[in-house]
Structures are given as structure tokens and as C-alpha cells.
Design a protein around this motif. Structure first.
Motif, PDB file in Angstrom:
ATOM      1  N   CYS A  37       0.849  -1.185   0.000  1.00 61.86           N
ATOM      2  CA  CYS A  37       0.000   0.000   0.000  1.00 61.86           C
ATOM      3  C   CYS A  37       0.892   1.245   0.000  1.00 61.86           C
ATOM      4  CB  CYS A  37      -0.905   0.020   1.226  1.00 61.86           C
ATOM      5  SG  CYS A  37      -2.324  -1.071   1.084  1.00 61.86           S
ATOM      6  N   GLY A  38       0.698   2.102  -0.986  1.00 57.96           N
ATOM      7  CA  GLY A  38       1.527   3.283  -1.122  1.00 57.96           C
ATOM      8  C   GLY A  38       0.907   4.502  -0.462  1.00 57.96           C
ATOM      9  N   PRO A  39       1.511   5.658  -0.653  1.00 60.71           N
ATOM     10  CA  PRO A  39       1.069   6.870   0.029  1.00 60.71           C
ATOM     11  C   PRO A  39      -0.148   7.497  -0.640  1.00 60.71           C
ATOM     12  CG  PRO A  39       2.850   7.408  -1.450  1.00 60.71           C
ATOM     13  CD  PRO A  39       2.686   5.915  -1.524  1.00 60.71           C
ATOM     14  N   THR A  40      -0.920   8.226   0.145  1.00 66.05           N
ATOM     15  CA  THR A  40      -1.919   9.142  -0.394  1.00 66.05           C
ATOM     16  C   THR A  40      -1.232  10.491  -0.522  1.00 66.05           C
ATOM     17  OG1 THR A  40      -3.689   7.924   0.692  1.00 66.05           O
ATOM     18  CG2 THR A  40      -4.199  10.148  -0.073  1.00 66.05           C
ATOM     19  N   VAL A  41      -1.113  10.983  -1.737  1.00 63.98           N
ATOM     20  CA  VAL A  41      -0.192  12.079  -2.022  1.00 63.98           C
ATOM     21  C   VAL A  41      -0.880  13.445  -1.884  1.00 63.98           C
ATOM     22  CG1 VAL A  41       1.487  10.813  -3.377  1.00 63.98           C
ATOM     23  CG2 VAL A  41      -0.609  11.583  -4.484  1.00 63.98           C
ATOM     24  N   TYR A  42      -1.335  13.717  -0.668  1.00 64.74           N
ATOM     25  CA  TYR A  42      -1.951  15.011  -0.363  1.00 64.74           C
ATOM     26  C   TYR A  42      -1.077  15.854   0.549  1.00 64.74           C
ATOM     27  CZ  TYR A  42      -3.041  13.402   4.349  1.00 64.74           C
ATOM     28  OH  TYR A  42      -2.930  12.949   5.647  1.00 64.74           O
ATOM     29  N   ASN A  43       0.039  15.256   1.022  1.00 67.92           N
ATOM     30  CA  ASN A  43       0.938  15.941   1.933  1.00 67.92           C
ATOM     31  C   ASN A  43       2.258  15.181   1.942  1.00 67.92           C
ATOM     32  OD1 ASN A  43       1.908  17.695   3.916  1.00 67.92           O
ATOM     33  ND2 ASN A  43      -0.059  17.742   4.983  1.00 67.92           N
ATOM     34  N   TYR A  44       3.246  15.713   2.634  1.00 65.17           N
ATOM     35  CA  TYR A  44       4.512  15.011   2.750  1.00 65.17           C
ATOM     36  C   TYR A  44       4.347  13.788   3.660  1.00 65.17           C
ATOM     37  CZ  TYR A  44       6.482  19.291   0.801  1.00 65.17           C
ATOM     38  OH  TYR A  44       6.760  20.355  -0.008  1.00 65.17           O
ATOM     39  N   ALA A  45       5.028  12.709   3.331  1.00 63.94           N
ATOM     40  CA  ALA A  45       5.016  11.531   4.194  1.00 63.94           C
ATOM     41  C   ALA A  45       5.718  11.857   5.504  1.00 63.94           C
ATOM     42  CB  ALA A  45       5.712  10.368   3.496  1.00 63.94           C
ATOM     43  N   HIS A  46       5.126  11.458   6.630  1.00 66.07           N
ATOM     44  CA  HIS A  46       5.839  11.637   7.891  1.00 66.07           C
ATOM     45  C   HIS A  46       6.685  10.385   8.164  1.00 66.07           C
ATOM     46  CE1 HIS A  46       3.134   8.975  10.114  1.00 66.07           C
ATOM     47  NE2 HIS A  46       2.095   9.701   9.770  1.00 66.07           N
ATOM     48  N   LEU A  47       7.533  10.459   9.156  1.00 64.33           N
ATOM     49  CA  LEU A  47       8.477   9.377   9.413  1.00 64.33           C
ATOM     50  C   LEU A  47       7.778   8.073   9.738  1.00 64.33           C
ATOM     51  CD1 LEU A  47      11.204  11.298  11.444  1.00 64.33           C
ATOM     52  CD2 LEU A  47      11.348  10.491   9.080  1.00 64.33           C
ATOM     53  N   GLY A  48       6.598   8.156  10.361  1.00 63.66           N
ATOM     54  CA  GLY A  48       5.832   6.941  10.623  1.00 63.66           C
ATOM     55  C   GLY A  48       5.397   6.260   9.339  1.00 63.66           C
ATOM     56  N   ASN A  49       4.964   7.055   8.352  1.00 70.80           N
ATOM     57  CA  ASN A  49       4.635   6.487   7.047  1.00 70.80           C
ATOM     58  C   ASN A  49       5.845   5.786   6.446  1.00 70.80           C
ATOM     59  OD1 ASN A  49       2.951   9.582   6.329  1.00 70.80           O
ATOM     60  ND2 ASN A  49       1.976   7.718   7.051  1.00 70.80           N
ATOM     61  N   LEU A  50       6.994   6.432   6.530  1.00 69.19           N
ATOM     62  CA  LEU A  50       8.184   5.930   5.848  1.00 69.19           C
ATOM     63  C   LEU A  50       8.734   4.664   6.491  1.00 69.19           C
ATOM     64  CD1 LEU A  50       9.946   9.311   5.042  1.00 69.19           C
ATOM     65  CD2 LEU A  50       8.727   7.812   3.453  1.00 69.19           C
ATOM     66  N   LYS A 299      -0.229  12.543  10.669  1.00 65.46           N
ATOM     67  CA  LYS A 299      -0.369  13.842  10.011  1.00 65.46           C
ATOM     68  C   LYS A 299      -1.606  14.582  10.493  1.00 65.46           C
ATOM     69  CE  LYS A 299       0.203  12.448   5.642  1.00 65.46           C
ATOM     70  NZ  LYS A 299       1.054  11.276   5.445  1.00 65.46           N
ATOM     71  N   SER A 300      -2.615  13.826  10.956  1.00 63.68           N
ATOM     72  CA  SER A 300      -3.865  14.476  11.360  1.00 63.68           C
ATOM     73  C   SER A 300      -3.666  15.376  12.570  1.00 63.68           C
ATOM     74  CB  SER A 300      -4.930  13.420  11.663  1.00 63.68           C
ATOM     75  OG  SER A 300      -4.525  12.608  12.754  1.00 63.68           O
ATOM     76  N   LYS A 301      -2.579  15.189  13.329  1.00 65.68           N
ATOM     77  CA  LYS A 301      -2.314  16.048  14.481  1.00 65.68           C
ATOM     78  C   LYS A 301      -1.732  17.391  14.067  1.00 65.68           C
ATOM     79  CE  LYS A 301      -1.292  12.239  17.667  1.00 65.68           C
ATOM     80  NZ  LYS A 301      -0.265  11.658  18.558  1.00 65.68           N
ATOM     81  N   GLY A 302      -1.299  17.499  12.812  1.00 66.53           N
ATOM     82  CA  GLY A 302      -0.597  18.699  12.374  1.00 66.53           C
ATOM     83  C   GLY A 302       0.802  18.677  12.964  1.00 66.53           C
ATOM     84  N   GLY A 303       1.741  19.380  12.465  1.00 65.93           N
ATOM     85  CA  GLY A 303       3.069  19.419  13.056  1.00 65.93           C
ATOM     86  C   GLY A 303       3.716  18.053  13.154  1.00 65.93           C
ATOM     87  N   PHE A 304       3.969  17.403  12.063  1.00 62.48           N
ATOM     88  CA  PHE A 304       4.577  16.083  12.055  1.00 62.48           C
ATOM     89  C   PHE A 304       6.009  16.189  11.556  1.00 62.48           C
ATOM     90  CE2 PHE A 304       2.167  16.929   8.270  1.00 62.48           C
ATOM     91  CZ  PHE A 304       3.068  16.680   7.243  1.00 62.48           C
ATOM     92  N   THR A 305       6.794  15.167  11.821  1.00 63.74           N
ATOM     93  CA  THR A 305       8.206  15.181  11.440  1.00 63.74           C
ATOM     94  C   THR A 305       8.393  14.416  10.142  1.00 63.74           C
ATOM     95  OG1 THR A 305       8.832  15.258  13.766  1.00 63.74           O
ATOM     96  CG2 THR A 305      10.521  14.604  12.221  1.00 63.74           C
ATOM     97  N   THR A 306       9.034  15.052   9.180  1.00 61.22           N
ATOM     98  CA  THR A 306       9.278  14.438   7.883  1.00 61.22           C
ATOM     99  C   THR A 306      10.755  14.121   7.727  1.00 61.22           C
ATOM    100  OG1 THR A 306       9.748  16.519   6.751  1.00 61.22           O
ATOM    101  CG2 THR A 306       7.422  15.852   6.910  1.00 61.22           C
ATOM    102  N   LEU A 307      11.078  13.330   6.720  1.00 57.13           N
ATOM    103  CA  LEU A 307      12.480  13.065   6.416  1.00 57.13           C
ATOM    104  C   LEU A 307      13.173  14.352   5.990  1.00 57.13           C
ATOM    105  CD1 LEU A 307      14.455  10.657   6.310  1.00 57.13           C
ATOM    106  CD2 LEU A 307      13.997  10.538   3.854  1.00 57.13           C
TER     107      LEU A 307
END
Length: 505
Positions: A37-50, A299-307
């Protein structure tokens, strides 16, 4: 059996369907087919996604290590995924387009490109094919038309799947309770709380950026339908392994399985009750959450950490990969400034150890080792390490047991450097840390908020070297203290001379 599999430990993988670790044998000898299952491309992937893609890449590399060819599909979801991971709310892509006042197609292209950059930065092998949901809408409509008469019903808002029409619905999730049902859209007229949308009609009088004509009216496909269709189109049903995050185990993947059962019943002419074992994939594998000190990353919390934010802080992305490998994929992994900083330090030490070996090496056999070559030619002291590594990754990808073998190999006495490098290169085929190509200088990423340039640092260190030669230790200390105050670590006696002092708190 290939030469690489000779004398190897049998590969055993955890199957979420049975909740057991089972010997893995592909459907087609010598070839594993995997869908992620890949990403839903509406925002940057956060580290949990990755973390999910580091896990899947480790799985793929392990299959390759075991001598299998691999066809791997990752999808790009650019339509249909609602603002709840269940079956409620608005389409994430449509919501992002309104919020940013941009074309939904532009948003999809931007975040798809960003995700692929993350994949490359993490040294994740690109999939055999990227499948894009909007490219498969005609196939989705055809799939839905086949299963609709026996398994679906139409309401004012769209076409819904009757979860009671297939056997053992929700078995993957270990049973469904009221809390799980409560996450699914409470639409008036649904036969069962767990029923889900196959096709969502566009609301009357509303024109959406992404919508298509269908037998049930203008609208868009449901998220669950997309993965059933794309996996079948590219890999056939059944295929070997379906991967995703553990959050998919509760709703998204059970809904995929239900659709696959319905499709199998219609296409193969078997009774619905006979499809319980037909789930589309034989293995369903899920990685656990990445958690921070405030709870699961989302991501739903806002303010997430990305790569990207880690890189901006001066952390090499492969430090995050190493952090992920340090925990078993089925365990929760805590993310903190301390944990990622420790992973970066460990990565630097590994690279330094490899660089020291390369400086002493005489041959180049380490560049592309095969397991059959290693077993036949490896130094006797290294053979036990090879077998321990093979046993670890063959035991449901037990990377925490495999990683210490890197340091043990580097530190082993009275073994030629060439042979150590040969073994390390083989290990890294499965771990993907790029250890044989990285340099310490490449790990020294400049933080985005750096107060000084590398050129200015080098000039200052040259002045300090002159001051030390002149025994002007006061000036030498002053230059050092100034560099430290500007975020630079001065490393006397080290050929690299300096590094950035990371501020990750």
C-alpha cells in the motif's frame, strides 16, 4: 533452488492472517510477487509512514538475499482515500486542493515527487512498477460491475459492499468490535455497520476535480477498491505478499480481502462460502507504529516530522533507516532526538570502520559478492558470522540480531580487510545502508539554519592550525570556542577535522 539458497536457513515470515510465523514458499518457484500500500499524495510523508517502506524494502532485500526474483508493486493513491483511514469524511486529495487553492493534479504530482525523493534518500529499491490509482479507474468500474449484483447495493450516496456477503469478514483484524465499526461512515440505509463504499457519488450540484461517469452515477472509487484492482492487474490473484502499516490491518485490508473473495466467487463460479481462504495475497504483513513521546505519529495532528525536516537538521536519511532496522518491524519504535542522534553516531562509526578497511584492502572482490561464492571462499573466522546473519534475517527479518554482526565483522582480528569487506557488502545487500559507498564527509550534512559555511570553517581551522604551530594557544582556543558557539564540532587529530554539532531537541 538457486545456488544462493544452498545451505541457507529457511525463510520464515509472520502472517497476519494466521498470527503465526510460517515457512515462506512462493506460489511460483523462484519468484515472489509483493504488493505494498503506497502513500496518499496530499501531503509530505511523515516518518511513521516511511517506516512502512523501510520494512517493505528489507523484506524485498531479504527475498533477494534468499535467491528469489521479486516483482514489487507500490501504488500511488491520488483519489478515493478519505480524511479518516476508515470510511468517513471527505476525499483527502479534494480537501487538500481546497485548502491550498491548487489543482488536485498539481498537488498529486508535487507530493508524489517528494515521496519518491524520500524513497531514494532512504536507499529503498524502486518498485518494479508504481501504479497510480487514477490510471486504473476503468478497471475499478469493471471490477465493481462484476461483484455488484451479488455483493453490493446502491444508496443515494454511492455503491456499498455488503460485508455480510463474504465468509469470515474481518478475520485479518482478529474480529471486529463496536469501536472498529464506529470508525466507519455511519450512512443511513447500510445493511451492516461495517459495510463500505465501493463507489462514492458526487453530491448533487457539486462538481469535484476528480470524478468519472459510472453505472452508479458520476463520482469516484473507494480507497479499498483501488488496491484490490491494482494488485490483481499487476500481480494476479492470488499473489504472495501484501504489506502495509498495522493501522491497515483493522479496516482497509479486511475490506480488500472481502472484495477479493467476492471477485473470486464471481469469476471462478464458486459458492461464496467457499472463498474464505481466498484473500488475494497468501501473506499479509504489517509493520508496527513509530511513536514519539506524545503518541503515534500522525499527520492528522498537524506538526509532524518528515524526512526533509531531519535532513534540514543535519541528519543523514540513512541514520533513520538504521534506527528502523534497530527494532523488529512488528515492534513499536520510539522516535526521539536522542534515538535518531544515536543512530547517526552509529552510522558514522560503521562508515569509519568500512573506510579504514578499504584503505587496507588489496582486491575488489567485495563489490558484488554472492552467497555461494562467500560460503566457498570466505575466511573460516567469517563463516559463522555469515550463518548468524542468514539465520537472523531469515527469522522473520530479525534485523536487531543482524546489525551487531556489522561491528563484529569490522572488529575481527587476523582477517584480511578484503574478506571483511566482501562479507560486509553481502550483509548490506539485505540491510541497504550503502556502507560500501558512503563516506564520512557525505554524512556531514549542513543544517539548514547553520550560522557558518563549510568554507569559513575550513579557513578558521587553517588559522587555528597556524596558531597551534606558533604555540599561540590562546588564539587557538578562541577560534575553537567561536566555532563551537556557531554549531561546529572541532575534531583534533581526525582527518575530517570537523563536524556539525546537531541540535535535535
Amino acid at each position: 533452488m538457486s545456488e544462493d539458497q544452498h545451505n541457507a536457513a529457511p525463510l520464515r515470515l509472520f502472517n497476519s492472517l494466521t498470527r503465526t510465523v510460517e515457512p515462506f514458499v512462493p506460489i511460483e518457484a523462484g519468484h515472489a510477487r509483493v504488493y505494498s500500500c503506497g502513500p496518499t499524495v496530499y501531503n509530505y510523508a511523515h516518518l511513521g509512514n516511511l517506516r512502512a517502506y523501510v520494512f517493505t524494502d528489507t523484506l524485498r532485500r531479504t527475498l533477494l538475499w534468499k535467491g528469489l526474483d521479486v516483482t514489487h508493486i507500490i501504488n500511488i493513491t491520488d483519489v478515493g482515500h478519505l480524511t479518516s483511514d476508515a470510511d468517513a469524511g471527505d476525499d483527502k486529495m479534494e480537501a487538500a486542493a481546497r485548502a491550498q487553492a491548487r489543482s488536485i493534479w498539481d498537488i498529486a504530482a508535487h507530493y508524489t515527487d517528494a515521496f519518491k525523493r524520500n524513497i531514494a534518500d532512504l536507499n529503498i529499491i524502486a518498485p518494479s512498477e508504481w501504479t497510480v490509482a487514477t490510471d486504473y479507474v476503468p478497471q475499478m468500474i469493471a471490477f465493481a460491475e462484476k461483484i455488484a449484483p451479488a455483493h453490493c447495493y446502491e444508496l443515494e450516496s454511492g455503491l456499498y459492499f455488503d460485508s455480510g456477503s463474504v465468509p469470515d469478514y474481518g478475520a485479518l483484524a482478529g474480529g471486529r468490535d463496536d469501536a472498529a465499526h464506529g470508525r466507519i461512515d455511519p450512512v443511513a440505509g447500510k445493511r451492516n455497520p461495517s459495510d463500505f463504499a465501493i463507489w462514492r457519488k458526487s453530491p448533487p450540484g457539486e462538481q469535484r476535480q476528480m470524478e468519472w461517469d459510472s453505472p452508479w452515477g458520476k463520482g469516484a472509487p473507494g480507497w479499498h477498491l483501488e488496491c484490490s484492482v491494482m494488485s490483481e492487474a499487476c500481480l494476479g490473484h492470488p499473489f504472495d505478499i501484501h504489506t502495509g502499516g498495522i493501522d491497515h490491518r483493522e479496516i482497509h485490508h479486511p475490506n480488500e480481502i472481502a472484495q477479493n473473495q467476492a471477485f473470486h466467487a464471481v469469476c471462478c463460479g464458486v459458492p461464496d462460502a467457499a472463498t474464505a481462504g481466498f484473500t488475494g495475497a497468501r501473506w499479509w504483513m504489517h509493520n508496527n507504529f513509530l511513536v514519539d513521546r506524545q503518541g503515534k505519529m500522525s499527520k492528522s495532528k498537524g506538526g509532524f516530522t518528515t524526512l526533509f525536516s531531519l535532513i534540514d537538521a543535519g541528519v543523514h536519511p540513512l541514520a533513520y533507516r538504521l534506527l528502523c532496522l534497530g527494532a523488529h518491524y512488528r515492534s513499536e519504535l520510539e522516535f526521539s532526538a536522542e534515538s535518531v542522534g544515536a543512530a547517526l553516531t552509529r552510522l558514522k562509526r560503521l562508515v569509519m570502520g568500512v573506510e579504514n578497511l578499504k584503505a587496507r584492502a588489496e582486491g575488489i572482490t567485495w563489490q558484488s559478492p554472492r552467497l555461494d561464492y562467500l560460503r566457498a571462499n570466505l575466511h573460516p573466522k567469517l563463516v559463522p558470522l555469515l550463518e548468524q546473519f542468514d539465520a537472523a534475517i531469515s527469522d522473520d527479518l530479525m534485523t536487531p540480531r543482524a546489525l551487531p554482526l556489522l561491528e563484529e565483522t569490522i572488529g575481527l582480528k587476523k582477517v584480511p580487510a578484503d574478506e571483511k569487506l566482501c562479507l560486509l557488502a553481502a550483509f548490506d545487500r539485505a540491510l541497504g545502508l550503502n556502507l560500501l559507498n558512503l563516506t564520512r564527509a557525505e554524512l556531514r550534512l549542513q543544517p539548514k539554519d547553520a550560522q557558518i559555511t563549510p568554507e569559513e570553517i575550513e579557513t578558521a581551522l587553517d588559522r587555528r592550525q597556524t596558531a597551534r604551530a606558533d604555540k599561540d594557544f590562546a588564539l587557538s582556543d578562541e577560534i575553537r570556542d567561536t566555532l563551537i558557539a556557531r554549531g561546529v564540532e572541532v575534531m583534533d587529530g581526525d582527518p575530517l577535522r570537523w563536524d556539525w554539532r546537531l541540535a535535535l531537541g
